[in-house]
Design a protein around this motif. Structure first.
Motif, mmCIF file in Angstrom:
data_model
loop_
_atom_site.group_PDB
_atom_site.id
_atom_site.type_symbol
_atom_site.label_atom_id
_atom_site.label_comp_id
_atom_site.label_asym_id
_atom_site.label_seq_id
_atom_site.Cartn_x
_atom_site.Cartn_y
_atom_site.Cartn_z
ATOM 1 N N PRO A 187 14.652 2.741 2.003
ATOM 2 C CA PRO A 187 13.256 2.141 1.720
ATOM 3 C C PRO A 187 12.299 2.897 0.900
ATOM 4 C CG PRO A 187 13.378 3.054 4.073
ATOM 5 C CD PRO A 187 14.879 3.078 3.365
ATOM 6 N N PRO A 191 10.263 0.775 -2.311
ATOM 7 C CA PRO A 191 9.069 0.299 -1.356
ATOM 8 C C PRO A 191 8.848 -1.126 -1.802
ATOM 9 C CG PRO A 191 8.548 1.720 -3.379
ATOM 10 C CD PRO A 191 10.011 1.869 -3.309
ATOM 11 N N ASN A 249 3.806 9.426 -3.874
ATOM 12 C CA ASN A 249 2.993 8.587 -3.197
ATOM 13 C C ASN A 249 1.376 8.785 -3.813
ATOM 14 O OD1 ASN A 249 2.876 6.007 -1.667
ATOM 15 N ND2 ASN A 249 1.623 7.522 -0.584
ATOM 16 N N SER A 254 1.286 2.315 -6.824
ATOM 17 C CA SER A 254 2.282 1.369 -7.096
ATOM 18 C C SER A 254 1.612 0.090 -7.828
ATOM 19 C CB SER A 254 2.814 1.113 -5.536
ATOM 20 O OG SER A 254 3.775 -0.131 -5.552
#
Length: 379
Positions: A187, A191, A249, A254
């Protein structure tokens, strides 16, 4: 954790060769249960698999260490054997096994259970080799000592020897983080449901682990460099690599688009995960070497199984709560655990250094008692 600890500890009392044969039989039975569609039978197979895994991680190493020293081999050769075991077994054989499993299940269309049947054949061959080429060795040969007494003795040894307790804590922290990584890397790299080549990535991880074990063999071959020293760096690098998903992140945004190929942040994470696998390759032979130094022979299998209890608890807790926390929190927690492992490794280095100095002192005093003209003591 439950059945495996109980059965694995019997190896010290009833023989490591016998326990290794039991591993082969138990795992063959576990493989056979895959042919059943019944949930209860499949659950029995998982229990048998847990028992077998415990034996795999204790009986074989205990037999090797005891047999190595019984035959009077150089202690340094043990490090080379461990490195080859990780390079060939955990690396090369794992890759070949994956390819064979894919060939049987997909290419030859024999179904998803066919790799388990192939594994049973390999286990059968291994059992024959063990039965006809190994000699038996034991840990505690006291016939009047019950299993409960063995557990008490092992727990007392861990509690009374700081070095063994530190070694157990270090192993639990690293292995717990490693098994959590096994569940989370997929994952983390996809993502947004990106299409990633799982088989190719797994092979890349195994290749990275082989590189690590090759590095470990060179490090362990240097008598001037102790494993207690360089493993501190290995744990710090590991902590940094598993912190990468948190940093990436935080620093990137994203797109949120579903599908597609692996993204640039995903590629950066993949690189850091490969570095982590190099650290894993260094860890296994090095921790085996340290265990051969510090864990007493008479209760080796029992203590090695004690070390795995917190690992299993940790992984169970993580899996049960895997959906309760963001993936970055899980990786951040693993990074903290690996940093703690580095701190404990430093403490083990200090404690191990004291032990070496005491051994030098004892040897000198014993020689002086026999030879009054012995050389002066230098520490």
């Amino acid at each position: 954790m439950i059945f495996g600890t109980f059965v694995g500890s019997l190896a010290d009392k009833y023989g490591r060769k016998r326990a290794s044969v039991t591993y082969c039989i138990t795992y063959v039975l576990s493989c056979m249960t895959k042919h059943s569609p019944e949930y209860k039978v499949l659950m029995l197979g998982r229990i048998l698999g847990g028992i077998a895994t415990s034996l795999l991680f204790s009986a074989f190493e205990s037999w090797l260490v005891a047999e190595h020293f019984k035959r009077g081999f150089d202690a340094q050769w043990l490090s080379l054997t461990f490195s080859k075991a990780v390079f060939l077994g955990n690396g090369l054989v794992a890759i070949v096994s994956g390819l064979v499993a894919n060939l049987l299940a997909d290419t030859l269309s024999l179904g998803p259970v066919s790799p388990f049947d192939a594994a049973s054949c390999v286990l059968g061959l291994g059992m024959v080799i063990i039965m006809y080429t190994w000699s038996e060795n034991y840990g505690d040969v006291s016939e009047n000592k019950s299993l409960l007494d063995q557990f008490r003795g092992a727990a007392s040894t861990i509690a009374s020897d700081e070095k063994i307790a530190l070694l157990g804590a270090i192993q639990s922290l690293f292995e717990g983080s490693m098994y959590t990584f096994v569940f989370l890397w997929t994952p983390a790299l996809s993502p947004n449901d990106e299409e990633i080549p799982h088989g190719f990535i797994f092979a890349t991880f195994m290749l990275s682990s082989m590189i690590g074990s090759s590095l470990a063999s060179r490090l362990l071959a240097r008598s001037s460099l102790r494993a207690e020293v360089y493993m501190q760096v290995v744990f710090l690098v590991s902590a940094g690599t598993l912190l990468s998903p948190v940093l990436i992140n935080f620093l990137t945004t994203s797109s949120g688009e579903k599908g597609g190929s692996i993204s640039l942040p995903g590629k950066l994470q993949l690189f850091s995960f490969c570095v982590f696998e190099v650290c894993v390759g260094i860890f296994w032979p090095s921790i085996m070497k340290l265990r051969s130094q510090y864990v007493p022979e008479e209760s080796r299998s029992t203590i090695l199984n004690f070390f795995r209890i917190p690992v299993n608890i940790f992984v169970c807790v993580v899996l049960y709560n895997v959906n309760a926390f963001p993936i970055t929190i899980m990786f951040g927690m693993c990074s903290i655990f690996l940093f703690m492992a580095s701190v404990l490794q430093n403490r083990l280095m200090v404690a191990g250094g004291k032990q070496s100095a005491l051994e030098v002192s004892r040897n000198w005093f014993s020689e002086s008692a026999v030879d009054p003209e012995a050389e002066p003591l230098n520490i």
